[in-house]
Motif scaffolding. Structure first.
Motif, PDB file in Angstrom:
ATOM      1  N   UNK A  80     116.329  29.983 -84.032  1.00 37.48           N
ATOM      2  CA  UNK A  80     117.057  29.149 -84.992  1.00 37.48           C
ATOM      3  C   UNK A  80     118.505  29.603 -85.105  1.00 37.48           C
ATOM      4  N   UNK A  81     118.759  30.884 -84.871  1.00 41.31           N
ATOM      5  CA  UNK A  81     120.115  31.409 -84.984  1.00 41.31           C
ATOM      6  C   UNK A  81     121.081  30.745 -84.004  1.00 41.31           C
ATOM      7  N   UNK A  82     120.564  30.097 -82.955  1.00 44.69           N
ATOM      8  CA  UNK A  82     121.436  29.387 -82.019  1.00 44.69           C
ATOM      9  C   UNK A  82     122.176  28.236 -82.695  1.00 44.69           C
ATOM     10  N   UNK A  83     121.696  27.798 -83.829  1.00 40.49           N
ATOM     11  CA  UNK A  83     122.378  26.729 -84.563  1.00 40.49           C
ATOM     12  C   UNK A  83     123.825  27.091 -84.878  1.00 40.49           C
ATOM     13  N   UNK A  84     124.103  28.379 -85.054  1.00 36.22           N
ATOM     14  CA  UNK A  84     125.449  28.804 -85.416  1.00 36.22           C
ATOM     15  C   UNK A  84     126.463  28.515 -84.316  1.00 36.22           C
TER      16      UNK A  84
END
Length: 369
Positions: A233-237
């Motif tokens: 989910x951190x790839x959203x950044x």
């Protein structure tokens, strides 16, 4: 004379011996300090490694306990004609810190990942939703669409837009607008939704509000989009249009597991996620009161499956397209475990997949999921 000369020589020899003794003592002291320092470092390193291994053993024990709970629930479901997974089951029990011998504590919580929106569903879009097609844009105030707080529930797309925008994208657009914090406009939600989809898909066809490789190359520093299903989910950044505030508000309500996408479990979804469900073309979320009312109705047993949820008066428009995205059972779960030993805290996030009574950990991390 002879006696005095002998005495002077003896004194010189005694002085030299004293200097040598002092040098030896200094060298020995320096050697002892060095040995003590090396011993202390070795002891501390060994202690850290022992604490690390002990903490990891506790965390794996928490994972094993979560697997036992999920397997027991699967065995109970196998005896039912219509199995479901909801928040009243054993695996969903509220986390309670468990004290450890010698001090410290262990706590673990299992969460249904299918109670979150799966970002990888956004790549299953029709070609008509691409930017190189003649897709209608979002209605503006000049087109008689009022997006003010008092009239946002009435904002819709035309029938043509309904056919072009997949239900998964509509859910995500509504979810963004339902987040707490600074309000996200419909236009901004559309930009983020197209940006995430372009970041994930493997082609270079830019969606109407999205961004492909050329846009990321012009950033500072330049980088490339993933062009594959998200692994964290951190790839959203890294997605164009995403801000830190929006990411922090959105992260608890989305997932990337399984990588191919999965149906949303309406019996474990939060009120915020439930607000993102609505009929085709209804691009604004349900009200906060409606979301809480749905959760309360679910607790009372009035909502037991997808059909009873969509029959609720809170939903408007055609909801037939949602049946392929919603479910009342789950196969993917997240264990969030934490242990404190010797004033050190360690964490484990483990993605668990349940296939009948077989439970497997598909992903483990000590950082962000």
């Amino acid at each position: 004379m002879f006696y005095r000369q002998y005495s002077r020589t003896s004194n010189r020899q005694s002085g030299a011996a004293l200097v040598v003794a002092l040098l030896i003592f200094a060298l020995a002291a320096a050697l002892m300090v060095g040995l003590q320092r090396d011993f202390s470092l070795t002891l501390q390193r060994g202690s850290n490694q022992f604490t690390e291994q002990q903490g990891w053993a506790y965390l794996r024990g928490a994972e094993a306990l979560a697997i036992v709970a999920l397997r027991a629930d699967a065995e109970l479901d196998s005896q039912l004609d219509t199995p479901t997974d909801d928040l009243s089951e054993l695996w969903a029990s509220e986390a309670t810190p468990y004290p450890l011998d010698g001090g410290g504590w262990l706590v673990g919580q299992v969460e249904d990942l299918q109670g979150r929106f799966n970002l990888n569903l956004l790549v299953a879009e029709s070609a008509s939703d691409r930017g190189d097609r003649d897709e209608p844009s979002v209605s503006t105030p000049e087109q008689d669409t009022d997006l003010s707080a008092g009239n946002r529930s009435s904002a819709t797309f035309s029938d043509e837009s309904d056919d072009r925008m997949p239900p998964a994208k509509q859910i995500f657009v509504r979810l963004l607008q339902a987040l707490e914090g600074d309000p996200i406009s419909l236009e901004q939600a559309m930009v983020i939704a197209d940006g995430v989809a372009d970041f994930i898909d493997s082609d270079q066809q830019q969606r109407m509000n999205g961004a492909e490789e050329d846009a990321y190359r012009n950033t500072s520093p330049p980088y490339r989009p993933a062009n594959q299903p998200m692994a964290s989910v951190s790839e959203l950044r890294a997605v164009s249009g995403m801000t830190r505030e929006i990411y922090q508000a959105l992260a608890p309500y989305v997932t990337v597991w399984p990588r191919g996408g999965a149906k949303l479990n309406i019996l474990t979804a939060s009120a915020t996620v439930l607000r993102s469900i609505n009929g085709a073309g209804q691009l604004t979320p349900l009200s906060a009161d409606a979301g809480e009312r749905l959760v309360e109705a679910r607790k009372q047993g009035l909502i037991a499956d997808v059909d009873t949820l969509l029959a609720d008066s809170a939903f408007s428009g055609d909801t037939s397209g949602l049946s392929s995205l919603l479910t009342q059972t789950s196969d993917w779960f997240l264990l969030s475990a934490s242990v404190e030993i010797a004033e050190r805290e360690m964490r484990l996030y483990s993605v668990l997949q349940r296939e009948s009574t077989q439970i497997n950990s598909r992903y483990r991390t000590r950082g962000e999921l």
